[in-house]
Design a protein around this motif. Structure first.
Motif, PDB file in Angstrom:
ATOM      1  N   LEU A 219       0.973  -1.315   0.012  1.00  0.00           N
ATOM      2  CA  LEU A 219       0.210  -0.072  -0.212  1.00  0.00           C
ATOM      3  C   LEU A 219       0.776   1.260  -0.192  1.00  0.00           C
ATOM      4  N   HIS A 220       0.512   2.427  -1.060  1.00  0.00           N
ATOM      5  CA  HIS A 220       0.803   3.355  -0.990  1.00  0.00           C
ATOM      6  C   HIS A 220      -0.146   4.298  -1.007  1.00  0.00           C
ATOM      7  N   ILE A 221       0.242   5.699   0.057  1.00  0.00           N
ATOM      8  CA  ILE A 221      -0.688   6.409   0.048  1.00  0.00           C
ATOM      9  C   ILE A 221       0.120   7.924   0.048  1.00  0.00           C
ATOM     10  N   THR A 222      -0.153   8.159  -1.303  1.00  0.00           N
ATOM     11  CA  THR A 222       0.341   9.367  -1.678  1.00  0.00           C
ATOM     12  C   THR A 222      -0.535  10.591  -1.697  1.00  0.00           C
ATOM     13  N   LEU A 223       0.529  11.749  -0.713  1.00  0.00           N
ATOM     14  CA  LEU A 223      -0.319  12.957  -0.216  1.00  0.00           C
ATOM     15  C   LEU A 223       0.906  14.182  -0.721  1.00  0.00           C
ATOM     16  N   SER A 224      -0.024  15.692  -0.579  1.00  0.00           N
ATOM     17  CA  SER A 224       0.662  16.581  -1.670  1.00  0.00           C
ATOM     18  C   SER A 224       2.102  17.330  -0.538  1.00  0.00           C
ATOM     19  N   PRO A 225       2.836  17.375  -1.078  1.00  0.00           N
ATOM     20  CA  PRO A 225       3.756  17.015  -0.072  1.00  0.00           C
ATOM     21  C   PRO A 225       3.579  18.301   1.510  1.00  0.00           C
ATOM     22  N   GLU A 226       2.977  19.123   1.235  1.00  0.00           N
ATOM     23  CA  GLU A 226       2.426  20.132   1.806  1.00  0.00           C
ATOM     24  C   GLU A 226       2.008  19.576   3.268  1.00  0.00           C
ATOM     25  N   ARG A 227       0.818  17.761   3.002  1.00  0.00           N
ATOM     26  CA  ARG A 227       0.719  17.388   3.844  1.00  0.00           C
ATOM     27  C   ARG A 227       1.499  16.894   4.577  1.00  0.00           C
ATOM     28  N   ILE A 228       2.459  16.287   3.697  1.00  0.00           N
ATOM     29  CA  ILE A 228       3.724  15.609   4.601  1.00  0.00           C
ATOM     30  C   ILE A 228       4.253  16.681   5.527  1.00  0.00           C
ATOM     31  N   ALA A 229       4.680  17.077   5.299  1.00  0.00           N
ATOM     32  CA  ALA A 229       5.427  18.730   6.278  1.00  0.00           C
ATOM     33  C   ALA A 229       4.205  18.937   7.338  1.00  0.00           C
ATOM     34  N   ILE A 230       2.771  18.917   7.391  1.00  0.00           N
ATOM     35  CA  ILE A 230       1.743  19.241   8.412  1.00  0.00           C
ATOM     36  C   ILE A 230       2.405  17.628   9.718  1.00  0.00           C
ATOM     37  N   TYR A 231       1.859  16.976   8.872  1.00  0.00           N
ATOM     38  CA  TYR A 231       1.865  15.838   9.134  1.00  0.00           C
ATOM     39  C   TYR A 231       3.461  15.587   9.886  1.00  0.00           C
ATOM     40  N   GLY A 232       4.260  16.078  10.073  1.00  0.00           N
ATOM     41  CA  GLY A 232       5.730  15.591  10.195  1.00  0.00           C
ATOM     42  C   GLY A 232       5.925  16.836  11.345  1.00  0.00           C
ATOM     43  N   ASP A 233       5.257  17.707  11.594  1.00  0.00           N
ATOM     44  CA  ASP A 233       5.625  19.440  12.109  1.00  0.00           C
ATOM     45  C   ASP A 233       5.657  19.082  13.868  1.00  0.00           C
ATOM     46  N   ASN A 234       6.598  18.835  14.165  1.00  0.00           N
ATOM     47  CA  ASN A 234       6.057  18.733  15.579  1.00  0.00           C
ATOM     48  C   ASN A 234       5.155  19.666  16.669  1.00  0.00           C
ATOM     49  N   HIS A 235       5.117  20.774  16.147  1.00  0.00           N
ATOM     50  CA  HIS A 235       3.601  21.804  17.221  1.00  0.00           C
ATOM     51  C   HIS A 235       2.388  21.342  16.832  1.00  0.00           C
TER      52      HIS A 235
ATOM     53  N   GLY B 296      -7.859   4.005   3.348  1.00  0.00           N
ATOM     54  CA  GLY B 296      -7.335   4.492   4.389  1.00  0.00           C
ATOM     55  C   GLY B 296      -7.731   3.364   5.682  1.00  0.00           C
ATOM     56  N   SER B 297      -8.969   2.558   5.605  1.00  0.00           N
ATOM     57  CA  SER B 297      -9.158   1.419   5.993  1.00  0.00           C
ATOM     58  C   SER B 297      -7.707   0.504   6.095  1.00  0.00           C
ATOM     59  N   GLN B 298      -7.111   0.108   5.013  1.00  0.00           N
ATOM     60  CA  GLN B 298      -5.908  -0.853   4.710  1.00  0.00           C
ATOM     61  C   GLN B 298      -4.607   0.270   5.606  1.00  0.00           C
ATOM     62  N   TYR B 299      -4.498   1.392   5.272  1.00  0.00           N
ATOM     63  CA  TYR B 299      -3.220   1.960   5.754  1.00  0.00           C
ATOM     64  C   TYR B 299      -3.577   1.749   7.185  1.00  0.00           C
ATOM     65  N   LEU B 300      -4.584   2.207   8.325  1.00  0.00           N
ATOM     66  CA  LEU B 300      -5.023   1.756  10.211  1.00  0.00           C
ATOM     67  C   LEU B 300      -4.419   0.365  10.062  1.00  0.00           C
ATOM     68  N   ARG B 301      -4.647  -0.778   8.841  1.00  0.00           N
ATOM     69  CA  ARG B 301      -5.034  -2.369   9.309  1.00  0.00           C
ATOM     70  C   ARG B 301      -2.728  -2.496   9.501  1.00  0.00           C
ATOM     71  N   ALA B 302      -2.609  -1.054   8.486  1.00  0.00           N
ATOM     72  CA  ALA B 302      -0.789  -1.676   8.391  1.00  0.00           C
ATOM     73  C   ALA B 302       0.233  -1.016   9.123  1.00  0.00           C
ATOM     74  N   VAL B 303      -0.421   0.270  10.291  1.00  0.00           N
ATOM     75  CA  VAL B 303       0.279   0.868  11.152  1.00  0.00           C
ATOM     76  C   VAL B 303      -0.336  -0.243  12.263  1.00  0.00           C
ATOM     77  N   ALA B 304      -0.814  -1.106  12.606  1.00  0.00           N
ATOM     78  CA  ALA B 304      -1.696  -1.173  13.314  1.00  0.00           C
ATOM     79  C   ALA B 304      -0.930  -1.844  15.230  1.00  0.00           C
ATOM     80  N   ASP B 305      -0.504  -2.521  14.286  1.00  0.00           N
ATOM     81  CA  ASP B 305       1.117  -3.417  15.509  1.00  0.00           C
ATOM     82  C   ASP B 305       1.814  -1.967  15.959  1.00  0.00           C
TER      83      ASP B 305
ATOM     84  N   SER C 198      -8.063  12.158   7.323  1.00  0.00           N
ATOM     85  CA  SER C 198      -7.172  12.608   8.398  1.00  0.00           C
ATOM     86  C   SER C 198      -6.534  11.336   9.198  1.00  0.00           C
ATOM     87  N   VAL C 199      -5.830  10.684   8.354  1.00  0.00           N
ATOM     88  CA  VAL C 199      -5.034   9.478   9.322  1.00  0.00           C
ATOM     89  C   VAL C 199      -4.355   9.414  10.314  1.00  0.00           C
TER      90      VAL C 199
END
Length: 727
Positions: A416-432, A486-495, A459-460
């Motif tokens: 599985l791959h979910i492709t997001l915009s570069p800005e969305r990747i930056a938001i998800y990596g922003d600590n604040h 989205g369902s496949q993603y949540l299953r993939a990162v559950a553990d 929002s994953v």
């Protein structure tokens, strides 16, 4: 009659397909379909409230006084305001087109290049021309607009217009003979993305004579290696997340590419990054494409680049140089401003349009290197492979000879791959941002034993964060855009995130409405969104009000003490000086001698007492910018109540001198009534687009503190449209 019924049946089928939930790509938010046998014309639009795509009937004739600027979201106006481009094309066409030739114009737009060719063919006496001009344009509304332009300039009898793709034209059927000259402008920021190569291939094989002439003559792509922390954060979620200590793993080790940006070049105004870019090489040539011969669909080259400084290569910035004439004297370049000469070691050609105005239709492109990038030392030889398909260019660094700082535990291509915009990747990596969201969730679920939580967007992060904060919670993610992925993603990162899938459920509301049967008759304790809707990243900020619509549909399922996050949206505005953006969208008058005043309303131009619609822009990338006022609240959207129309206004004072060209508008999302957590999407936040409303005429502020204006807005809950006016 039977033919008409069959055509209508096909249209209904397409309408049902899109109404059923298939979202068009971001480049196809507006699409047109014609049913010629019925005389009907349809345009595909996205409803900003429901998020559904739907076909609407548009008028057969384009009316200048129509309040609906149907082509305003296209880049035609910005392109037509690009004077260096227009001058370069005119000069090259004047040199190339002769009196008796047959000219083919592919992707004609308003017909500007065709009219230039007609003038070059006949000089001042248009009646003396012995040649022929064929204009080919597939987009129906633009064809109708072009015909109005041709009539206004007395060119309608000189140019034959076809509402077809060029690969649908047939010699002997549509046109009597092959063409001697090809003029075209089917280029995007990457060069190839609008189908340049297949278009040239078909024209060479089917539509042009041997030894034909072309305008443009040649295009060359160039690149440069750069270091930029900002660019790195736009794609490397794994390593950015490693620096965040919140216990959430959106991209666990071994699954680094499960959330990623698409491996492609991204168009961006790189000049706006200023000192945040450090150059690590001199410019280098990548590919050369000759328009005067049949291009190859695929090409490869290996480039050896000498590092100019020590550093880490985070990206390749690329641009192209267009040689418009055969003699090599007329050029146009999309290079960034730091490039003094776009033709390395060759000097400036005599008619080179070197100082290009800011424009939005052609930017530079950014290709991200993998992971943390490539560490290089000054004078080191860097080996890079470049390749192109018929629609794109890509790069790959030789990992064996480079110190490529990337983990090699990525998922296989079958995963599985979910492709997001570069800005969305930056938001998800922003600590604040992450800590603020977690804090808001903790406040909302404080004291709740086993809450039922509904994630009302795509929002994953929230889906994982809620089960992380409330260990006994049950989560339902609606995922109207992501759906099964989205369902496949949540299953993939559950553990890796310590939850079991018996606590998480995905209900795709594009396929079915959430009911109490889905919740085992339990009512919702927390309804939450960022809000973020997959595929809507390029839209206006208030398209996030889809959340309000979903909250309203779920009204009967909400518990009495439900917590709704965000609980409120605040429409904010700030007066701005935007001279570059204003110029690029200013009303047209005369373009290289041809009247274009009749296109202004349809293209959504500002100026000449006409206001433009609101457009989505990254304000920080809009060339020269300056804030001219404080931030004002225009109106509020109360999500604690069902969806409703609302309006508001604010008096805007100007505390300093300048020229106000318009307003930046955005929404601040208030995450909870008992907290001070507000997620702003304003101009200071680079990862969100703002809405821009350009004025009918700029306001010159000569006496600060005295001059003021009023901005007002109305939100129509039935259509989801937000109208903004200034008085």
């Amino acid at each position: 009659m039977r033919c008409q019924l069959q055509t209508l049946a096909r249209i209904v089928s397409v309408v049902r397909t899109y109404a059923g939930g298939r979202r068009p790509s971001s480049k196809a938010i507006t699409r047109t379909m014609s049913a010629k046998s019925t005389g009907l014309m349809f345009q595909l639009k996205v409803n900003p409230i429901s998020g559904n795509s739907e076909w609407v009937v548009i008028e057969e004739e384009i009316d200048d006084v129509s309040p609906e600027p149907m082509l305003a979201t296209t880049s035609y106006l910005d392109m037509l305001n690009d004077s260096p481009r227009n001058r370069a094309y005119r000069a090259a066409i004047d040199r190339t087109v002769s009196k008796h030739c047959h000219v083919l114009d592919i992707g004609s737009g308003t017909g500007l290049l065709s009219m230039m060719a007609a003038r070059a063919m006949s000089g001042d006496d248009l009646s003396s021309s012995k040649g022929m001009i064929t204009a080919c344009e597939s987009y129906i509304p633009m064809v109708k607009l072009m015909k109005k332009v041709l009539r206004a300039n007395n060119m309608n009898h000189k140019i034959r217009v076809f509402n077809k793709r060029s690969d649908e034209l047939e010699v002997g059927v549509d046109i009597a003979s092959r063409a001697d000259v090809l003029v075209s402008e089917i280029l995007d920021s990457e060069l190839l993305g609008e189908g340049l190569i297949p278009t040239l291939q078909h024209a060479h094989d089917k539509l042009l004579v041997e030894n034909y002439k072309t305008v443009p003559y040649r295009a060359t792509t160039y690149g440069q290696l750069v270091e930029s922390t900002y660019l790195w954060k736009l794609h490397d979620l794994f390593n950015n997340e490693a620096d965040v200590d919140d216990g959430i793993h959106l991209v666990p080790k071994g699954k680094e590419s499960i959330l990623r940006v698409k491996p492609q070049q991204f168009a961006m105004h790189c000049d706006a990054l200023g000192e945040e870019i450090r150059l690590l090489s001199e410019p280098f040539k990548v590919f050369e494409f000759d328009f005067w011969k049949r291009p190859d669909s695929h090409g490869e080259t290996q480039i050896h680049i000498k590092a100019a400084n020590d550093g880490t290569v985070h990206a390749v910035i690329s641009w192209w140089v267009l040689q418009l004439d055969e003699e090599g004297e007329i050029f146009y370049s999309t290079s960034p401003k730091w490039i003094s000469s776009p033709l390395p070691n060759n000097g400036l050609p005599s008619l080179y349009c070197g100082i290009r105005d800011w424009c939005d239709h052609w930017k530079q492109c950014v290709w991200f290197t993998k992971g943390k990038g490539i560490a290089v030392s000054k004078d080191e030889d860097i080996c890079m492979d470049a390749s192109h398909t018929d629609i794109s260019i890509s790069y790959e660094f030789n990992a064996q000879s480079q110190r490529l700082e990337v983990d090699h535990h990525e998922l296989s291509t079958q995963d599985l791959h979910i492709t997001l915009s570069p800005e969305r990747i930056a938001i998800y990596g922003d600590n604040h941002w992450r800590l603020s969201m977690l804090k808001a969730i903790s406040y909302a679920l404080k004291g709740q034993d086993s809450p039922l939580c509904v994630i009302a967007d795509d929002s994953v992060f929230l889906s994982v964060a809620v089960v992380h904060v409330a260990k006994a919670s049950h989560v339902i993610s609606l995922f109207s855009g992501l759906g099964d992925k989205g369902s496949q993603y949540l299953r993939a990162v559950a553990d890796e995130n310590g939850y079991s899938m018996d606590r998480v459920q995905v209900v795709n509301t594009r396929k079915s409405q959430l009911t109490l049967n889905d919740t085992h008759q339990n009512k919702v304790d927390l309804l939450i969104a960022e809000p973020f809707y997959f595929g809507a990243e390029g839209m206006l900020p208030w398209h996030g009000l889809q959340f309000w619509s979903k909250r309203t549909m779920l009204d009967s399922m909400l518990s009495e003490d439900v917590c709704i996050m965000p609980c409120k949206g605040i429409l904010k505005a700030c007066a701005m000086s935007l001279p570059d953006l204003w110029r690029s969208r200013h009303a047209l008058e005369n373009i290289e001698g041809f009247d274009h005043t009749m296109v202004n309303t349809t293209l959504g131009a500002c100026g000449l007492s006409s206001e433009s619609p609101c457009f989505p822009f990254f304000i920080w990338q809009c060339g020269e910018i300056k804030k001219l006022s404080d931030t004002y609240t225009i109106m509020e959207f109360d999500f604690l109540k069902p969806l409703s129309s609302c309006q508001g206004k604010a008096k805007v004072d100007f505390p300093e001198a300048g020229v106000c060209h318009g307003f930046a508008l955005w929404i601040d999302w208030v995450m909870g009534s008992t907290t001070d957590i507000v997620m702003s999407t304003g101009p200071d936040q680079r990862c969100w687009k703002q809405g821009v409303k350009l004025l009918a005429e700029p306001i010159k502020i000569i006496q600060p503190g005295i001059c003021s204006t009023v901005i007002e807005a109305y939100f129509d809950s039935s259509s989801g449209e937000l109208s903004v006016n200034n008085r």
